[in-house]
Each structure stands twice: as structure tokens, then as C-alpha cells.
Design a protein around this motif. Structure first.
Motif, mmCIF file in Angstrom:
data_model
loop_
_atom_site.group_PDB
_atom_site.id
_atom_site.type_symbol
_atom_site.label_atom_id
_atom_site.label_comp_id
_atom_site.label_asym_id
_atom_site.label_seq_id
_atom_site.Cartn_x
_atom_site.Cartn_y
_atom_site.Cartn_z
ATOM 1 N N ILE A 189 3.186 -4.238 5.442
ATOM 2 C CA ILE A 189 3.825 -4.553 6.723
ATOM 3 C C ILE A 189 3.502 -3.514 7.807
ATOM 4 C CG2 ILE A 189 5.668 -6.053 5.863
ATOM 5 C CD1 ILE A 189 7.535 -3.689 5.828
ATOM 6 N N GLU A 190 3.012 -2.350 7.393
ATOM 7 C CA GLU A 190 2.664 -1.324 8.393
ATOM 8 C C GLU A 190 1.224 -1.569 8.864
ATOM 9 O OE1 GLU A 190 3.364 -0.559 5.176
ATOM 10 O OE2 GLU A 190 5.438 0.140 5.245
ATOM 11 N N SER B 81 10.385 -4.843 -5.220
ATOM 12 C CA SER B 81 10.687 -5.673 -6.392
ATOM 13 C C SER B 81 11.317 -7.030 -6.057
ATOM 14 C CB SER B 81 11.621 -4.905 -7.331
ATOM 15 O OG SER B 81 11.048 -3.656 -7.648
ATOM 16 N N HIS C 100 8.758 -9.932 -5.495
ATOM 17 C CA HIS C 100 7.747 -10.316 -6.495
ATOM 18 C C HIS C 100 7.741 -11.813 -6.815
ATOM 19 C CE1 HIS C 100 7.636 -5.939 -8.300
ATOM 20 N NE2 HIS C 100 7.191 -6.002 -7.067
ATOM 21 N N ARG D 5 3.673 3.868 -2.392
ATOM 22 C CA ARG D 5 3.508 4.959 -3.376
ATOM 23 C C ARG D 5 2.551 4.586 -4.493
ATOM 24 N NH1 ARG D 5 8.740 6.655 -6.272
ATOM 25 N NH2 ARG D 5 8.819 4.397 -6.548
ATOM 26 N N TYR E 5 -2.892 2.725 -15.738
ATOM 27 C CA TYR E 5 -3.002 1.831 -14.572
ATOM 28 C C TYR E 5 -4.407 1.224 -14.491
ATOM 29 C CZ TYR E 5 1.424 3.800 -12.849
ATOM 30 O OH TYR E 5 2.743 4.193 -12.724
ATOM 31 N N LEU F 261 0.859 -1.205 0.000
ATOM 32 C CA LEU F 261 0.000 0.000 0.000
ATOM 33 C C LEU F 261 0.883 1.239 0.000
ATOM 34 C CD1 LEU F 261 -2.535 -1.166 2.755
ATOM 35 C CD2 LEU F 261 -2.968 -1.076 0.286
HETATM 36 N N1 LIG Z 1 4.731 0.680 -13.071
HETATM 37 C C1 LIG Z 1 5.190 1.781 -12.519
HETATM 38 O O1 LIG Z 1 5.108 2.856 -13.086
HETATM 39 C C2 LIG Z 1 5.773 1.731 -11.139
HETATM 40 C C3 LIG Z 1 5.957 2.924 -10.427
HETATM 41 C C4 LIG Z 1 6.428 2.834 -9.125
HETATM 42 C C5 LIG Z 1 6.725 1.609 -8.550
HETATM 43 N N2 LIG Z 1 6.553 0.476 -9.281
HETATM 44 C C6 LIG Z 1 6.857 -0.848 -8.693
HETATM 45 O O2 LIG Z 1 5.895 -1.110 -7.665
HETATM 46 C C7 LIG Z 1 6.506 -1.807 -6.595
HETATM 47 C C8 LIG Z 1 6.244 -1.053 -5.292
HETATM 48 O O3 LIG Z 1 6.794 0.232 -5.394
HETATM 49 P P1 LIG Z 1 6.349 1.407 -4.393
HETATM 50 O O4 LIG Z 1 7.070 2.600 -4.863
HETATM 51 O O5 LIG Z 1 4.874 1.449 -4.268
HETATM 52 O O6 LIG Z 1 7.025 0.863 -3.013
HETATM 53 P P2 LIG Z 1 6.814 1.395 -1.525
HETATM 54 O O7 LIG Z 1 8.109 1.157 -0.836
HETATM 55 O O8 LIG Z 1 6.217 2.750 -1.522
HETATM 56 O O9 LIG Z 1 5.717 0.397 -0.924
HETATM 57 C C9 LIG Z 1 5.983 -0.962 -0.709
HETATM 58 C C10 LIG Z 1 4.788 -1.600 -0.013
HETATM 59 O O10 LIG Z 1 5.054 -3.000 0.091
HETATM 60 C C11 LIG Z 1 4.748 -3.427 1.420
HETATM 61 N N3 LIG Z 1 5.576 -4.567 1.779
HETATM 62 C C12 LIG Z 1 6.906 -4.605 2.046
HETATM 63 N N4 LIG Z 1 7.298 -5.845 2.358
HETATM 64 C C13 LIG Z 1 6.182 -6.608 2.303
HETATM 65 C C14 LIG Z 1 5.938 -7.987 2.528
HETATM 66 N N5 LIG Z 1 6.915 -8.822 2.899
HETATM 67 N N6 LIG Z 1 4.670 -8.443 2.376
HETATM 68 C C15 LIG Z 1 3.671 -7.611 2.016
HETATM 69 N N7 LIG Z 1 3.847 -6.293 1.779
HETATM 70 C C16 LIG Z 1 5.094 -5.807 1.922
HETATM 71 C C17 LIG Z 1 5.031 -2.227 2.292
HETATM 72 O O11 LIG Z 1 4.315 -2.351 3.510
HETATM 73 C C18 LIG Z 1 4.529 -1.081 1.398
HETATM 74 O O12 LIG Z 1 3.154 -0.882 1.601
HETATM 75 C C19 LIG Z 1 7.984 -1.942 -6.955
HETATM 76 O O13 LIG Z 1 8.220 -3.204 -7.490
HETATM 77 C C20 LIG Z 1 8.212 -0.881 -8.030
HETATM 78 O O14 LIG Z 1 9.212 -1.236 -8.967
HETATM 79 C C21 LIG Z 1 6.076 0.509 -10.554
#
Ligand SMILES: NC(=O)c1ccc[n+]([C@@H]2O[C@H](COP(=O)([O-])OP(=O)(O)OC[C@H]3O[C@@H](n4cnc5c(N)ncnc54)[C@H](O)[C@@H]3O)[C@@H](O)[C@H]2O)c1
Length: 340
Positions: free
Chosen positions: A37-38, A76, A79, A13, A291, A11
Motif C-alpha cells: 500500500i506504500e 494476516s 490472507h 518485515r 524461507y 513488502l
Molecule cells: N513465517 C514467519 O516466520 C513470519 C514472520 C513474520 C511475519 N509473518 C507473517 O507475514 C505476514 C506479514 O507480516 P509482516 O511482519 O511482513 O507485516 P508488515 O506489517 O511489516 O508488512 C505488511 C505489508 O503488507 C502490505 N499491505 C497491507 N495491506 C495491503 C493490502 N490491502 N494489499 C496489499 N498489500 C497490503 C503493506 O503495504 C506491507 O508492505 C503476516 O501474516 C505475518 O503473520 C510470518
């Protein structure tokens, strides 16, 4: 109509936007569970949107047998492991890019997907669902620009987001795998060929912090394709003006440019600083429609038992190419890109 019940993982960015799209923008989808995780964040969203289930543990969430699918927007490097586990639990999987941060992870994901042919897997290369890129691809396929032979792609995050980019740098896999994968995927898609050789360059021009992860704040790569086409890809973190994704495809009979001057909308502002157009400030704004459209496609594939165009193999291939660019950037050598 039975809705596709989603468990949303992450949840952050971007995850919060995907969660909102599932909950409110796709009539055939339902946000049944959320996981991050939060704990406080999970509780907050669960209460605010009336989501039935909230988890802080992915393994617990996939035991919920009400779910049909998971949407992975976790960091990432998680995944591929989560793809394997979710498929094993009988769920359809949408994963954000990149597929994985190592080739070995990608290969494991490929195997898991091959072992579950009844499940839909889709990877979040959302630019392929942006209306302008869809239009450009159609023109290329109709032969409107003749034979495309050069792709130029710039992807720049704004300097205003630099703190987040630095914080994320340790587990992003680096600029090529984190950001340039989008342009690597687009170049393969639009040139209809595979890169076979690369030369990557770049550096830390403004923020030395990226150096300790063997990364740059601005990097680029030149790619040679199997069909002799060329690509120039640039990924940066320090754009002064906003989020800047621009693309050019040069063909023998015409040229296509997408967002060559990035713009928020059609408004021109005439003020004491002159006459200007404003720019999107982040990926959420620029790719808002993409999206939603990629999610529509995933849901439609599940309902109509078909497979999306973007496959796990696109994920593996872009990871291989991105690592070749990174190797070239790190060693200064021209790299022959390995076959799968
Ligand atoms: N397609 C795009 O344009 C685009 C843009 C930004 C990010 N992304 C991808 O999206 C993914 C997330 O990026 P973000 O910027 O939202 O990251 P972020 O760090 O803002 O959020 C990560 C989320 O994952 C959760 N998380 C972490 N570990 C976890 C676990 N073990 N189990 C469950 N949840 C867990 C965290 O609680 C957090 O809510 C990345 O893979 C990034 O490459 C894609």
C-alpha cells in the motif's frame, strides 16, 4: 525454461525477504509484480530490482495475465480474502501463516482451494523446511526415539523488536494465533496427532499495551493430544538476548533437542564478559534457509503438478487450536478443542 511469474503482495518485515528470494534465489522463478500500500516503497523496489510491474491495489495486480502465482505476505486478516480472489483469477497461491484470523475465513479459504484442484496452494509453515527440523522429523519417522510423547516449544521474539510487536498487536489476532501457531503446527507434525484439550495461561509481565487487545506479552499453553501425547508451548515477546526458537521432543527411546541453546553460528566469543555464543536476532536470520527451501518446494510443485505437504487444512487446524488456547487464556478454563 519457462519461469514461474510471481506477484508479491506485501513488502514489509518479511515480504521484502520473500520478494528478494523470488527475484534472486530461485532460478525457476521471476518477480514479475509487486504490491504494497506504500506507493513510494513499491516504486523504490521496482526501480532498484527492475521489477516490471508495481501496484498499490491487490485487485488490480491479479488482473495482470502474465502472472502464474501470488505470494501473500500481507497482514494476516487479509490472507483468506486474497487467497479466494487470486484462485478465482487463475493463480497458484503461497500464503504466509496464519491462514486466517477467524475460523470462518479459514473455511472460506478451504472451499476456494477445493474448488480449484488444478492450482497449488501452500501455507508458510517454514519451520517444516528448516534443515534441523527436517532432520528431526526423519529421525522420528525412522523410529529413532521410539514413540514421541512430549513436545516442548519455545518461540520468543527479542525485546529489541518490541515496538513493532506492539504496533502490530491490534491486527495480529493475538500471540497464540500470530506466534504460537508455528509450535502448534510443529507439535502436530512431530507427534503425528491432533490436540484435543488445552489450558492457556500468561500475562503482560513487561508491556501492559498487549492487555488492551486481550493479549499477553508472554503466554503459554499445555496441550493434550488424541494419542495421549503432551505439548508445552511458550510464546514470548521479551527475550533479552535475541530471537529464541527452541524445541524438544521426548520419546520412549530418545530425546531430540533443536537449538536448545540458540546460536547464530559455530563461533564462540571469548571476551571480557566471559565465553559466549551469539544468538540470531530475528526470524529472517534464524530461518533464512527455510524461507528459500519452502519457496523452492512451492515452485517445484507448480512445475511438476504436485501438491505440497503443508495444506490449507493444517492452516485451519492450527487456527482452531490457537483460538482454543486463547479462549482458555482469556477465561482461565480448560478447553476441549473442537473438531473441524
Ligand atoms: N513465517 C514467519 O516466520 C513470519 C514472520 C513474520 C511475519 N509473518 C507473517 O507475514 C505476514 C506479514 O507480516 P509482516 O511482519 O511482513 O507485516 P508488515 O506489517 O511489516 O508488512 C505488511 C505489508 O503488507 C502490505 N499491505 C497491507 N495491506 C495491503 C493490502 N490491502 N494489499 C496489499 N498489500 C497490503 C503493506 O503495504 C506491507 O508492505 C503476516 O501474516 C505475518 O503473520 C510470518
Amino acid at each position: 525454461m519457462k519461469k514461474i511469474k510471481f506477484g508479491m503482495v506485501g513488502l514489509g518485515r518479511l515480504g521484502i525477504q520473500h520478494a528478494e528470494n523470488i527475484a534472486f534465489k530461485i532460478p525457476e522463478a521471476e518477480l514479475t509484480a509487486i504490491c504494497a500500500i506504500e506507493e513510494e516503497r513499491v516504486e523504490e523496489i521496482k526501480t532498484k530490482w527492475g521489477v516490471p510491474y508495481g501496484y498499490t491495489d491487490f485487485d488490480e495486480m491479479i488482473k495482470n495475465n502474465e502472472l502464474d502465482a501470488v505470494f501473500l505476505c500481507s497482514p494476516s486478516h487479509l490472507h483468506c480474502d486474497q487467497i479466494e480472489k487470486a484462485l478465482e483469477a487463475g493463480l497458484h497461491v503461497f500464503s504466509e501463516k496464519p491462514l486466517g484470523t477467524t475460523l470462518e475465513e479459514c473455511k472460506r479459504a478451504e472451499k476456494a482451494i477445493e474448488n480449484h484442484p488444478d492450482k497449488v496452494f501452500m501455507l508458510g509453515f517454514m519451520r517444516r523446511y528448516d534443515p534441523s527440523y527436517v532432520y528431526a522429523k526423519k529421525m522420528i519417522d525412522q523410529g529413532k526415539i521410539g514413540k514421541p510423547f512430549l513436545f516442548r516449544g519455545y518461540s520468543q521474539d527479542p525485546e529489541s523488536a518490541i515496538a513493532g510487536a506492539i504496533a502490530y498487536a491490534g491486527h495480529s489476532g493475538g500471540q497464540f494465533i500470530d506466534m504460537a501457531v508455528h509450535d502448534i503446527d510443529l507439535s502436530r507434525w512431530l507427534l503425528d496427532s491432533e490436540p484435543i484439550q488445552t489450558w492457556g495461561i500468561g500475562g503482560c509481565y513487561k508491556h501492559d499495551e498487549f492487555g488492551k487487545h486481550k493479549d499477553g506479552d508472554n503466554v503459554s499453553a499445555l496441550l493434550k493430544f488424541k494419542n495421549d501425547a503432551m505439548a508445552f508451548i511458550f510464546a514470548g515477546r521479551t527475550a533479552p538476548h535475541g530471537y529464541n526458537v527452541e524445541t524438544e521432543i521426548i520419546g520412549t527411546e530418545g530425546i531430540l533437542r533443536i537449538a536448545n541453546v540458540p546460536q547464530k553460528n559455530l563461533v564462540e566469543v571469548l571476551d571480557p564478559s566471559g565465553v559466549r555464543k551469539e544468538c540470531s536476532q530475528d526470524f529472517l536470520e534464524r530461518f533464512e534457509t527455510a524461507y528459500v527451501d519452502e519457496l523452492k518446494e512451492f515452485v517445484d510443485c507448480i512445475i511438476n503438478k504436485r501438491k505440497p505437504e503443508v495444506t490449507v487444512y493444517d492452516g485451519t487446524r492450527t487456527t482452531i487450536v490457537a483460538y482454543a488456547c486463547k479462549e482458555s487464556f482469556e477465561t482461565g478454563k480448560l478447553i476441549d478443542i473442537q473438531e473441524n
